[in-house]
Write an enzyme that holds these catalytic residues in place. Structure first.
Site, short mmCIF file in Angstrom:
data_model
loop_
_atom_site.label_atom_id
_atom_site.label_comp_id
_atom_site.label_asym_id
_atom_site.label_seq_id
_atom_site.Cartn_x
_atom_site.Cartn_y
_atom_site.Cartn_z
N LEU A 21 44.04 -0.99 35.18
CA LEU A 21 43.16 -1.50 36.21
C LEU A 21 42.64 -0.42 37.13
O LEU A 21 41.54 -0.53 37.67
CB LEU A 21 43.88 -2.57 37.04
CG LEU A 21 44.21 -3.88 36.32
CD1 LEU A 21 45.06 -4.76 37.22
CD2 LEU A 21 42.94 -4.59 35.92
N GLY A 24 45.44 5.66 41.77
CA GLY A 24 45.28 6.17 43.13
C GLY A 24 46.30 7.26 43.39
O GLY A 24 46.96 7.76 42.48
N GLY A 25 46.42 7.61 44.67
CA GLY A 25 47.31 8.69 45.02
C GLY A 25 48.78 8.35 44.81
O GLY A 25 49.61 9.25 44.69
N GLY A 27 49.97 6.12 42.30
CA GLY A 27 50.29 5.89 40.91
C GLY A 27 49.20 5.13 40.20
O GLY A 27 48.03 5.21 40.57
N LYS A 43 52.19 -2.07 39.26
CA LYS A 43 51.95 -0.77 39.89
C LYS A 43 53.10 0.16 39.53
O LYS A 43 54.26 -0.17 39.77
CB LYS A 43 51.84 -0.90 41.40
CG LYS A 43 50.70 -1.78 41.87
CD LYS A 43 50.64 -1.81 43.40
CE LYS A 43 49.53 -2.72 43.89
NZ LYS A 43 49.41 -2.70 45.37
N ASP A 138 45.93 -2.22 57.03
CA ASP A 138 44.91 -1.62 56.18
C ASP A 138 44.00 -2.69 55.58
O ASP A 138 43.67 -2.65 54.40
CB ASP A 138 45.57 -0.80 55.06
CG ASP A 138 44.60 0.19 54.41
OD1 ASP A 138 43.63 0.60 55.10
OD2 ASP A 138 44.78 0.53 53.24
#
Length: 609
Positions: A21, A24-25, A27, A43, A138
């Site tokens: 999918l 990112g930083g 994983g 993830k 966030d």
């Protein structure tokens, strides 16, 4: 969704991977299916990060925090193994694009009715998050997924736990954490962020959804200039009008106290949100339909090239993920109602050797096997064992015990004062500053005996409450982690009453109860057991309790007036006074231990419910 590469695993835990999918930083994120056919997003943490103990501890705390959130407006955490060689977490997959994709690529700014419906869903999601004692910190368009049933909020990766058993290590005051353009002024200034910070971010997201741009501009003119505009300048609300402009403007107030609460926002939005029908334009609905068809067609893993792959590629072969995107930003997915999340314990599989064994874990599989099916709600922490106990609330019992301890604390203060007075008078008499006839000797003896009777009564009541409470928390710990609590439950109570044994064995049981009740426990002890972050509190309380018990035993059955001379009586009274002092901090720490263990177990009670 991208196809699986040669370096990607084909299974993680009990989940069969279908495709990639995003990355990112932190994983990579994979689309996967469980053995029962549920679609999930898994993830997987980068190996470089997994080798850092500090990161693993934080990751485990974040997973434990995210487990408390999950419902109609969020993606639930379904499974995790934070102790694996490469930690991972599985969440419900939400079949829909992100709000950022809808606005920037698929459709453009949403109509006003859709924005009010979006606002209603996001308010409910934040209610669920704040109700679990968290602050998202966030909230941004890439963390809002668009589905037919409404928006879903994902990625609690930097959520800050506010409950008693989550320390401030996740996000500390002074650390600027968030996404440029969607941060609150208090985040920019590095101050402590509360629920009002999420309300500010909500205003920015709604402005973006309605206009296609952020209310404080972009970072094209410089990152620090953007942060300055967020902290000091008024938002650009051009393109918004009427009630929507007023709603967004109130959310974007610089002062957190001036922003409306979620309840106030819900009342204002309820009057404007569309009732019945769909909340999205037809073009967006068509895109969602195509996305759902693609998901249904993903029956077998998609691979990038034809070749031979091992049944389970080693996770340590994952290439490093590119750092730019925030981990979880491309994570889409969604879903059915949340299921009861399994505990965070790792379940070892059959011994593994050869090229797929993790370094330093010879003889143990790299992934964890899920527990057997649950046959009763939270029975024995999901083991389904017949007759297993359930986790029961100890809140009322803990309140009674804490009340008794506070009464004991008040008595201990009075006891110290009385002993000091008696020592002062006997010392003056011993050193000749007053005559024997100037001291009411009989009244001193009466006060000593009266305090002894009161002490015995209070200790008896408190001891009974303590033993009942200890029995209950020990039984809860056994239900949470079957087979991990040492010593039989009857012995757990009796050992407090056995001389000498009471000085060390109850502490072993308290350690087991705390370690296995703490969902954030990540450190591993010398025998492979988890260590709770509350060991410092337990050790301090136990040390003071031992000092109190040992010193009490040394002078028990004897009183100052049993000494033959005035000098001996004064000397004994001095020791008698000093012996009472450790009882003060020991009682205070006992209250903290009771409240901490209760808080840890109430988390599991909430999951059971």
């Amino acid at each position: 969704m991208e196809p699986l590469g040669d370096g990607d695993p084909r299974r993680i835990g009990a989940y069969r991977l279908l495709g990639r999918l995003g990355a990112g930083g932190m994983g990579r994120v994979y689309l996967a299916r469980s053995e029962r056919g549920r679609t999930v997003a898994v993830k997987v943490v980068q190996e470089e990060l997994a080798r850092q103990p500090a990161f693993r501890e934080r990751f485990a705390k974040e997973v434990a925090a995210a487990r408390r959130v999950g419902g109609e407006w969020t993606a639930p955490v379904l499974d995790a193994d934070t102790e694996a060689g490469t930690p991972w977490v599985a969440t419900g997959y939400i079949a829909g694009p992100s709000l950022q994709t809808v606005v920037d690529e698929d459709y453009g700014p949403l109509p006003e009715d859709s924005v009010f419906a979006l606002a209603a869903g996001l308010v409910e999601a934040l209610r669920a998050i704040h109700g679990a004692g968290l602050v998202h910190r966030d909230l941004k368009p890439s963390n809002v997924l668009v589905t037919i049933d409404g928006p879903k909020v994902i990625d609690f990766g930097i959520a800050r736990a506010l409950d008693p058993f989550a320390d401030s290590g996740l996000t500390q005051t002074g650390a600027v954490i968030g996404s440029p353009g969607f941060m609150s002024p208090e985040q920019v200034r590095g101050e402590r962020v509360g629920p009002a910070g999420d309300v500010f971010c909500l205003g920015s997201v709604l402005a973006y959804a309605a206009t296609g741009r952020t209310p404080f501009g972009t970072a094209d003119s410089g990152f620090h200039a953007l942060l300055f505009r967020i902290a000091q300048e008024e938002p650009d609300l051009s393109g918004l009008r009427g009630p929507l402009r007023d709603l967004v403007g109130s959310c974007l107030a610089k002062d957190p106290a001036a922003r409306p609460s979620l309840d106030e926002l819900a009342d204002r939005i309820r009057e404007r949100a569309p009732r019945g029908g769909t909340w999205l334009p037809g073009e967006v609905l068509a895109q969602l339909g195509r996305h759902a068809v693609q998901l249904l067609d993903s029956e077998e893993p998609v691979v990038a090239s034809v070749g031979t792959h091992p049944p389970t590629a080693p996770l340590q072969d994952l290439p490093s993920a590119p750092p730019p995107a925030a981990f979880g930003a491309p994570f889409t997915g969604p879903v059915a109602a949340p299921q009861a999340a399994p505990p965070l314990h790792a379940y070892p599989t059959a011994p593994v050797t050869g090229p797929y064994a993790q370094p330093g874990q010879q003889g143990q599989s790299w992934h964890s096997t899920p527990p057997p099916p649950v046959t009763a709600p939270y029975a024995a922490a999901g083991t389904g064992q017949a007759g297993a106990e359930t986790v029961r609330s100890v809140r009322k019992l803990s309140r009674l015990l804490c009340l008794a301890l506070f009464v004991m604390l008040a008595f201990a203060v009075c006891d110290v004062v009385v002993r000091l007075q008696i020592f002062g008078e006997l010392n003056d008499l011993s050193e000749g500053r007053v005559s024997y006839f100037a001291v009411d000797y009989g009244w001193l003896e009466t006060k000593t005996d009266l305090m002894a009777v009161l002490r015995t009564l209070l200790l008896s009541v408190t001891a009974v409450l303590w033993l009942v409470w200890f029995w209950r928390v020990r039984a809860n710990a056994e239900a949470i982690a079957p087979g991990r609590i040492r010593f039989h439950r009857v012995w757990a109570v009796l050992c407090w009453l056995v001389p000498v044994v009471s000085l060390f064995m109850p502490k072993q049981i308290v350690n087991d109860v705390c370690d296995n009740s703490d969902p954030a426990a990540t450190r591993v002890g010398p025998y492979g057991h988890r260590l709770s972050g509350n060991r410092g509190l337990l050790n301090g309380w136990w040390a003071l309790w031992l000092i109190t018990m040992v010193t009490t035993g040394l002078i028990s059955g004897h009183s100052w007036y049993d000494e033959p001379t005035i000098d001996d009586q004064a000397g004994f009274a001095a020791l008698w006074f000093l012996q009472a002092i450790p009882a003060l901090p020991a009682t205070i720490l006992a209250v903290l231990v009771v409240t901490r263990l209760t808080a840890l177990q109430e988390y599991h009670v909430a999951r059971r419910d």
